[in-house]
Motif scaffolding. Structure first.
Motif, PDB file in Angstrom:
ATOM      1  N   THR A   1      -6.470   2.053  -0.655  1.00  0.00           N
ATOM      2  CA  THR A   1      -6.163   1.316  -1.876  1.00  0.00           C
ATOM      3  C   THR A   1      -4.872   0.538  -1.700  1.00  0.00           C
ATOM      4  O   THR A   1      -3.983   0.940  -0.955  1.00  0.00           O
ATOM      5  CB  THR A   1      -6.012   2.276  -3.074  1.00  0.00           C
ATOM      6  OG1 THR A   1      -4.999   3.240  -2.764  1.00  0.00           O
ATOM      7  CG2 THR A   1      -7.308   2.986  -3.352  1.00  0.00           C
ATOM      8  N   THR A   2      -4.779  -0.579  -2.395  1.00  0.00           N
ATOM      9  CA  THR A   2      -3.621  -1.433  -2.264  1.00  0.00           C
ATOM     10  C   THR A   2      -2.676  -1.267  -3.439  1.00  0.00           C
ATOM     11  O   THR A   2      -3.072  -0.841  -4.523  1.00  0.00           O
ATOM     12  CB  THR A   2      -4.052  -2.915  -2.187  1.00  0.00           C
ATOM     13  OG1 THR A   2      -4.826  -3.225  -3.349  1.00  0.00           O
ATOM     14  CG2 THR A   2      -4.880  -3.171  -0.948  1.00  0.00           C
TER      15      THR A   2
ATOM     16  N   ASN B   1       0.863  -1.183   0.000  1.00  0.00           N
ATOM     17  CA  ASN B   1       0.000   0.000   0.000  1.00  0.00           C
ATOM     18  C   ASN B   1       0.897   1.230   0.000  1.00  0.00           C
ATOM     19  O   ASN B   1       1.849   1.304   0.778  1.00  0.00           O
ATOM     20  CB  ASN B   1      -0.909   0.015   1.238  1.00  0.00           C
ATOM     21  CG  ASN B   1      -2.000   1.067   1.136  1.00  0.00           C
ATOM     22  OD1 ASN B   1      -1.721   2.259   1.003  1.00  0.00           O
ATOM     23  ND2 ASN B   1      -3.254   0.638   1.190  1.00  0.00           N
TER      24      ASN B   1
ATOM     25  N   GLY C   1       0.100  -5.844  -2.597  1.00  0.00           N
ATOM     26  CA  GLY C   1      -1.110  -5.984  -1.792  1.00  0.00           C
ATOM     27  C   GLY C   1      -2.228  -6.654  -2.565  1.00  0.00           C
ATOM     28  O   GLY C   1      -2.948  -7.519  -2.029  1.00  0.00           O
TER      29      GLY C   1
END
Length: 416
Positions: free
Chosen positions: A399-400, A104, A404
């Motif tokens: 959000t990744t 992330n 991730g």
């Protein structure tokens, strides 16, 4: 610690001479490249909102660099006067920070990398680092970040539609800042190299005998290092400037408490474990508490009873030159009241002559009237309004990154 009058010119000299060191300069440019990528991404988000390139990315990068240099200089004095020393930990910090960034982007922060390294050392004995010093470095850097958020955290805020309490989409801003931080710290010299293997040129002027009053009588070097700081937040119930001030206060308190724990960690293993955990978890708590305050607070950027509320304005656009600013309410064009955003955009699209605009300023609460000149061909009026109905697009606050997303996909396959 160094005597004040003796240390000031040495710190200033080493700070500016650092940029002629090839190893330092290359790392600084790498950090700048990462930061430029992030501001480029923010520019694309603005472009999506306004339908045109705003051209603000370059100004954002220059501003971040200037404030980063200022923060780095302030952090240098703080680090040296608190007696902070570093060695090879910086290599581990950067390696772990970049790895976490792939999970992330907001994890590109030494609070997380420092906590992971400290906890790994205390639990497994690897890597070989000085836990109090590495956590003290994290604390000092976040004190610098607190200052930078206060003075520049609100600049370049990106307009966004955000899903708030109850699933309703409201207007707001994402506050994302990234700064390159060149900072001077103390390092112990062993022979002709700095502890940790960083070689310095023979002409480097700042190698000097051990610090007066230091019982270990070690020899020190004022070593230039590069760090990167990032700030991410949202402003829904407050203006970007108000939210930045609040975030700065909370992060400053976190930094001070982490510094105290880092100092006490040298006396107790239990405190060292607590400090290692507090470094990432305390940072997460600051982020989550700040976002919870916004999501649960009364939104500022929502439709008014009459007219259309402004969410954001492109600098130097016709709307900006008129005097419109975020939060203002546009009431009428050429004396005809506006019935909503659809009516607002439709009339702007058809307009080719100057418009007489009646609006209410949020800053003063007073009604105003002005003439808005049409934009040049192919250019926008430079204004975006708050959402009025359910929007099918909105910002995901968490959000990744690529790693991730890969981990999440693997977890889903494992669970299915």
């Amino acid at each position: 610690m160094l005597p004040f009058l003796e240390a000031v010119p040495l710190i200033l000299k080493s700070f500016f001479l650092a940029f002629v060191n090839l190893q330092f300069l290359l790392l600084f440019l790498v950090v700048m490249a990462l930061i430029a990528l992030q501001y480029g991404r923010m520019e694309r988000i603005r472009e999506d909102f306004f339908g045109v390139k705003t051209g603000l990315a370059r100004a954002d990068i220059l501003s971040a660099t200037g404030f980063g240099l200022l923060g780095g200089l302030a952090g240098s004095f703080l680090a040296v006067f608190t007696g902070l020393t570093v060695s090879g930990e910086l290599y581990y910090l950067w390696a772990v920070a970049v790895l976490l960034m792939l999970i992330n982007m907001r994890f590109l922060c030494f609070a997380y990398a420092g906590g992971v390294l400290a906890f790994s050392h205390l639990l497994l004995g690897f890597p070989a680092i000085n836990v109090p010093q590495i956590l003290a470095l994290v604390a000092v850097l976040h004190m610098v970040e607190s200052f930078l958020i206060l003075v520049s955290g609100h600049l370049g805020a990106v307009p966004a539609y955000i899903k708030g309490a109850g699933g309703k989409v409201v207007g707001g801003f994402t506050l994302q800042k990234f700064w390159p931080i060149p900072i001077i710290v103390l390092a112990v010299i062993t022979g002709v190299t700095v502890e940790g293997g960083v070689e310095m040129p023979d002409w480097w002027p700042l190698i000097r005998p051990g610090i007066p009053g230091d019982p270990r009588n070690l020899t020190y070097l004022l070593l230039p290092v590069v760090a990167g700081l990032g700030y991410g937040d949202v402003a829904i119930a407050r203006s970007p400037a108000e939210k930045s001030r609040l975030s700065s206060l909370c992060l400053g308190a976190y930094s001070l408490l982490l510094l105290v724990l880092a100092v006490l960690a040298d006396q107790s293993r239990a405190v060292a474990v607590a400090a290692a955990l507090f470094s990432p978890l305390g940072h997460e708590a600051v982020i989550f508490a700040g976002r919870a305050l916004e999501l649960k607070g009364k939104p500022l950027y929502v439709p008014p009873e009459k007219g259309v509320r402004v969410l954001d304005v492109i600098p130097d656009s016709p709307a900006w030159r008129l005097g419109l600013r975020p939060g203002d309410v546009v009431l009428a064009f050429d004396g005809q009241e506006l019935s909503g955003s659809a009516d607002f955009y439709s009339r702007l699209k058809e307009a080719f002559l100057p418009l007489t605009v009646d609006y209410r300023s949020q800053a003063t609460g007073t009604p105003r009237r002005g003439v808005m000149l049409p934009p040049a061909p192919g250019r926008p009026w430079g204004i975006v309004t708050v959402p009025e109905a359910e929007e099918d697009r909105y910002v995901e606050l968490f959000t990744t990154g690529p790693l991730g997303r890969w981990l999440l996909q693997g977890l889903r396959k494992f669970m299915s």
